[in-house]
Design an enzyme around this catalytic site. Structure first.
Site, PDB file in Angstrom:
ATOM      1  N   GLU A   1       2.447  33.036 -21.022  1.00 33.30           N
ATOM      2  CA  GLU A   1       2.088  31.686 -20.582  1.00 33.30           C
ATOM      3  C   GLU A   1       1.594  30.861 -21.771  1.00 33.30           C
ATOM      4  OE1 GLU A   1       1.707  28.364 -19.091  1.00 33.30           O
ATOM      5  OE2 GLU A   1       2.461  29.886 -17.714  1.00 33.30           O
ATOM      6  N   ARG A   2       2.038  29.600 -21.829  1.00 33.63           N
ATOM      7  CA  ARG A   2       1.656  28.740 -22.946  1.00 33.63           C
ATOM      8  C   ARG A   2       0.580  27.715 -22.589  1.00 33.63           C
ATOM      9  NH1 ARG A   2       6.927  24.737 -23.605  1.00 33.63           N
ATOM     10  NH2 ARG A   2       6.709  23.669 -21.601  1.00 33.63           N
TER      11      ARG A   2
ATOM     12  N   GLY B   1      -0.573  29.849 -13.239  1.00 37.21           N
ATOM     13  CA  GLY B   1      -0.254  29.110 -12.017  1.00 37.21           C
ATOM     14  C   GLY B   1       0.775  28.029 -12.216  1.00 37.21           C
TER      15      GLY B   1
ATOM     16  N   CYS C   1       2.943  23.956 -10.384  1.00 37.21           N
ATOM     17  CA  CYS C   1       2.650  23.893  -8.943  1.00 37.21           C
ATOM     18  C   CYS C   1       1.162  23.950  -8.675  1.00 37.21           C
ATOM     19  CB  CYS C   1       3.358  25.032  -8.212  1.00 37.21           C
ATOM     20  SG  CYS C   1       2.911  25.146  -6.473  1.00 37.21           S
TER      21      CYS C   1
ATOM     22  N   GLU D   1      14.594   2.994  -4.567  1.00 37.26           N
ATOM     23  CA  GLU D   1      15.448   4.171  -4.427  1.00 37.26           C
ATOM     24  C   GLU D   1      16.908   3.800  -4.654  1.00 37.26           C
ATOM     25  OE1 GLU D   1      17.458   7.375  -4.066  1.00 37.26           O
ATOM     26  OE2 GLU D   1      15.267   7.552  -3.996  1.00 37.26           O
TER      27      GLU D   1
ATOM     28  N   HIS E   1       0.835  25.800  25.546  1.00 29.83           N
ATOM     29  CA  HIS E   1       0.590  24.411  25.973  1.00 29.83           C
ATOM     30  C   HIS E   1      -0.920  24.175  26.036  1.00 29.83           C
ATOM     31  CE1 HIS E   1       1.000  20.658  28.237  1.00 29.83           C
ATOM     32  NE2 HIS E   1       0.016  21.122  29.008  1.00 29.83           N
TER      33      HIS E   1
END
Length: 481
Positions: free
Chosen positions: A34-35, A39, A42, A218, A460
């Site tokens: 890991e750099r 985690g 995310c 968009e 229910h």
């Protein structure tokens, strides 16, 4: 001599660290490189801290509608941006420390630095080029770092980063990515969000709840383009009711920067251009795999459109080299990365009955207000495949629990193959649908038919009852509508 392992995983995001844990459970000597942060994106900058922000927004929205529940709010409910961000970062830091604990618990070596593939079965780890470590969880001294390491199997799980459009590159001040949008030091009065995928819509929803004037642009005809058109159209109407401005079939063609604002030139499909001036612009036009500087080219690893090409078990075209998660292509989702990693490592370990990744059964969730969730084929895709289908729908407005919650705006939609009764798609919009969708995912995984769903008793009153009613509607048997 180089330190040797059975498995080395490059990257400690959800895919990487879960894969490492499963490898250790299977008795494989495992290391993870890991750099930056345990985690990955995310946990530190994506899934988890954004949900903490959205929870603050939800509480604020509820307080602002207290009168509808017969409650009186004494005084004014306001949001302190520093406290909202601090809570989000605290949630992230807590989970970051949790990943570190899991590595120790499972006796997984953590190697800190930048990994590069030098030849099959070997990596060289160099110094971190950008050692950004959360202050609550600094890298301990005297741990594994720079050096040469070998492994029988190497898994690339380096994730992805925000995509940038030429000429509209994020600068960290006026044009933000999700990094800056997640930890603002002030609350802007207005924002333009470029892109309406999950990242863009979630931030648009959050900032609107905070009282910001939000405009979403968009390129496609519908927001959240991967979703069923009927669902995204419903979501758009609800977002617009909340005051979001949404411009579809348009693009931001140019951005002029002021001293403390931007002016976005928005070009519609008919060539017309309008300008909108706002305090900030959030660039949310997708992500791209982190494939650079890994040594992939020298090993001849096949890539396609910025992602590593793999089979259903994570294998690349180079023996002993695998890839999982965002770097291995869409859908770029944390839960896809986790499952992909488990499939990959169990196949490596030779476990019997390992199923290849089936992307058709991966759920997608967008945590805006209202929430959107889906799995399987949209109605349009099912028809494009030539399927003869049955479609069922059920409205939140007919559900007692939704009405009691004050959340009566939403829909559950199910799609069945008419010939076989197979559930081939499920799509939802409304309160808590990101929690409900898993019921349909399980049903699809078990190859459940409409008959079995109809025979299932739902409690229910619950929101989940709408799932059964939607199935009943597809077959003309709906009871409460």
């Amino acid at each position: 001599m180089a330190q040797s392992y059975d498995i080395i995983i490059i990257g400690s995001g959800p895919g990487g660290y879960v894969t490492a844990i499963r490898a250790a459970q299977l008795g494989l000597k495992t290391a993870i490189v890991e750099r930056e942060h345990l985690g990955g994106i995310c946990l530190n900058w994506g899934c988890i801290p954004t949900k903490a922000l959205l929870r603050s927004a939800e509480v604020l929205d509820n307080a602002n509608h207290a009168k509808a529940f017969g409650l009186t709010l004494i005084g004014t409910m306001t949001a302190d941006v520093k406290d909202v961000v601090a809570r989000s970062r605290g949630v992230s830091a807590r989970l970051n420390g949790g990943v570190g604990f899991l590595m120790k618990k499972n006796k997984i070596d953590v190697i800190w630095g930048e990994a590069k593939l030098t030849k099959p079965g070997e990596i060289v780890v160099g110094a971190m080029t950008k050692p950004v470590v959360l202050p609550q969880n600094p890298i301990p001294k005297g741990v594994l770092g720079e050096g040469t390491y070998t492994a029988k199997h190497i898994i690339v799980a380096t994730g992805a980063r925000p995509r940038a459009l030429p000429g509209i590159e994020p600068d960290g001040k006026l044009i933000w990515t999700y990094f800056e949008a997640m930890k603002p030091d002030f609350m802007p009065k207005s924002i333009v969000v470029m892109g309406s995928g999950a990242i863009g819509i979630e931030f648009a929803s959050f900032y609107r709840s905070m009282g910001v004037d939000v405009t979403v642009v968009e390129l496609m005809a519908n927001i959240m383009p991967v979703e069923d058109v009927e669902i995204s159209t419903f979501a758009r109407k609800q977002l617009e009711k909340r005051g979001l401005k949404i411009i579809t079939e348009a693009k931001v063609s140019k951005v002029d920067k002021g001293a403390d604002s931007i002016t976005a030139h928005i070009e519609t499909k008919d060539g017309k251009v309008q300008t909108i001036t706002a305090d900030r612009l959030i660039s949310a036009v997708g992500v791209q795999g982190n494939i650079e500087n890994l040594g992939l080219e020298a090993l001849g690893v096949k890539t396609d459109r910025g992602c590593i090409v793999i089979d259903g078990y994570g294998k690349t075209n180079v023996p002993g080299l695998y890839a999982i998660g965002d770097v291995a292509g869409p859908p770029m989702l944390a839960h896809k990365a986790e499952h992909e990693g488990v499939v990959c490592i169990e196949k490596i370990a030779g476990l019997p009955g390992v199923h290849a990744m089936d992307k058709s059964k991966i759920p997608g969730c967008t945590y805006c207000n209202p929430q959107v969730a889906s799995v399987g084929l949209t109605e349009a895709k099912a028809k494009a495949e030539g399927r003869d289908i049955r479609v069922g729908r059920y409205s939140f407005a007919a559900n007692g629990k939704a009405i009691a919650l004050g959340e009566d705006q939403g829909m559950v939609k199910t799609i069945f193959d008419k010939k076989t009764g197979e559930l081939i798609g499920a799509h939802m919009v409304g309160a808590e649908v990101t929690e409900l969708i898993q019921g349909f995912v399980i049903a699809m995984n078990l190859e459940t038919t409409e008959e079995e769903l109809m025979h299932t008793i739902f409690p229910h009153p619950t929101l989940s009852e709408m799932m059964k009613e939607s199935v009943l509607d597809a077959y003309g048997k709906v009871l409460n509508a």
